[in-house]
Scaffold this active site. Structure first.
Site, PDB file in Angstrom:
ATOM      1  N   ASP A 147      21.382  -5.144  24.653  1.00 22.14           N
ATOM      2  CA  ASP A 147      22.483  -5.488  25.551  1.00 22.14           C
ATOM      3  C   ASP A 147      22.201  -7.157  26.145  1.00 22.14           C
ATOM      4  OD1 ASP A 147      24.839  -5.131  26.843  1.00 22.14           O
ATOM      5  OD2 ASP A 147      24.285  -4.168  28.376  1.00 22.14           O
ATOM      6  N   PRO A 205      24.890 -12.792  29.156  1.00 23.17           N
ATOM      7  CA  PRO A 205      24.652 -13.550  30.224  1.00 23.17           C
ATOM      8  C   PRO A 205      24.337 -13.021  31.454  1.00 23.17           C
ATOM      9  CG  PRO A 205      26.592 -14.736  28.948  1.00 23.17           C
ATOM     10  CD  PRO A 205      26.284 -13.453  28.350  1.00 23.17           C
TER      11      PRO A 205
END
Length: 309
Positions: free
Chosen positions: A153, A156
């Site tokens: 996963d 940002p």
């Protein structure tokens, strides 16, 4: 949340994040005054799956002694669930840092389909910042690969940065996976776990390919694409159309969106990370890190020799 108020030995000082499933606070450990970050499940009556996944992020990362990973310190009882106590290195959300940092530099933030209102590919000085961030993420991925751990996963929101030192660390190992001894990839990984905008083709479950560290490279490539261009390579309101983009569409090359500043070699580097077939991506974090170091060296040399520097 009453359970949070009853948490012993920790004093909460600031709410850092509230999502649909979790709440994160900054605080202090009362016994030694150590700064900590504490993550709670938002659901007062969590399901068995939520409890297992929440505890998993502690168990898979607690023994990792890597400088670019936020270290979990404890999993403590909290109401009907647990609270995850982590080190606090003073980091903040990467998106917010970039928004504030570029605002101060007078950059035109513009708009972004990826909820990241910046374009680090537009100025040489911003490109240097991008490469410094990306290099640290690459070092984190290299460390994880040595421990045979796939994050699954990378995005940002799971990258923290210290506002002054620019030290970068990865967070959130709730769906991370450890490769069994002798296995080269996860062949029976759960389908469609992860954030669809950054999901590798093989993580969709629609390719005859296992999930390994190169899946993290793909998500890292999407993250870099977004940081450089200010937009995601594929956008869709329909989740399955987003999946289709990862499987079948080719993104617009980043250098075409950031002319004339973004070097073609860096654009090609991002596209190599995002190759549909795992065999066409980087095969190790060491290799991608070396290319990043070379890009950073050459860019710094170019900026230093510029008449405007």
């Amino acid at each position: 949340m009453d359970a949070i108020a009853q948490l012993q030995n920790y004093h909460l000082t600031e709410k850092l994040y509230e999502g649909s499933r979790t709440i994160v606070y900054r605080g202090l450990c009362k016994s030694d005054q150590r700064p900590v970050v504490i993550k709670f499940l938002k659901n007062e009556f969590p399901s068995f799956h939520e409890l297992v996944q929440f505890g998993h992020q502690y168990s898979i990362a607690k023994d990792l002694n890597l400088p670019n990973i936020v270290k979990p310190l404890a999993l403590v009882p909290c109401g009907r669930a647990s609270a995850l106590v982590m080190e606090d290195f003073g980091g903040c959300d990467l998106k917010q840092f970039l928004k504030v940092s570029l605002n101060q530099s007078g950059a035109d933030l513009g708009s972004s389909s990826g909820d990241l209102p910046i374009r680090l590919g537009d100025r040489p000085e911003h490109l240097i910042l991008f490469l410094q961030i990306a290099l640290q993420v690459a070092e984190a991925l290299e460390g994880l690969s040595h421990h045979r751990i796939i994050h699954r996963d990378i995005k940002p929101a799971n990258i923290l940065i210290h506002p002054q030192s620019h030290q970068v660390k990865l967070i959130d190992f709730s769906i991370a996976a450890a490769l069994p001894l002798g296995a080269q990839s996860l062949q029976n990984a759960p389908l469609l776990e992860g954030t669809r905008a950054y999901l590798s083709p093989e993580q969709t479950g629609r390719m005859n390919s296992g999930v390994d560290c190169r899946s993290d490279f793909y998500a890292f490539g999407v993250t870099c694409y977004e940081l450089l261009t200010g937009q995601l390579p594929f956008t869709a309101t329909d989740p399955m159309k987003m999946v289709h983009g990862h499987l079948a569409k080719q993104p617009v090359p980043p250098h075409e969106l950031c002319l004339p500043t973004l070097p073609r070699v860096l654009s090609d580097w991002v596209l190599k990370l995002m190759a549909k077939n795992t065999e066409n991506r980087y095969q190790s974090a060491f290799g991608l890190k070396k290319d990043l170091q070379r890009c950073l060296y050459e860019l710094k040399k170019t900026v230093a020799s510029s008449p405007l520097s």
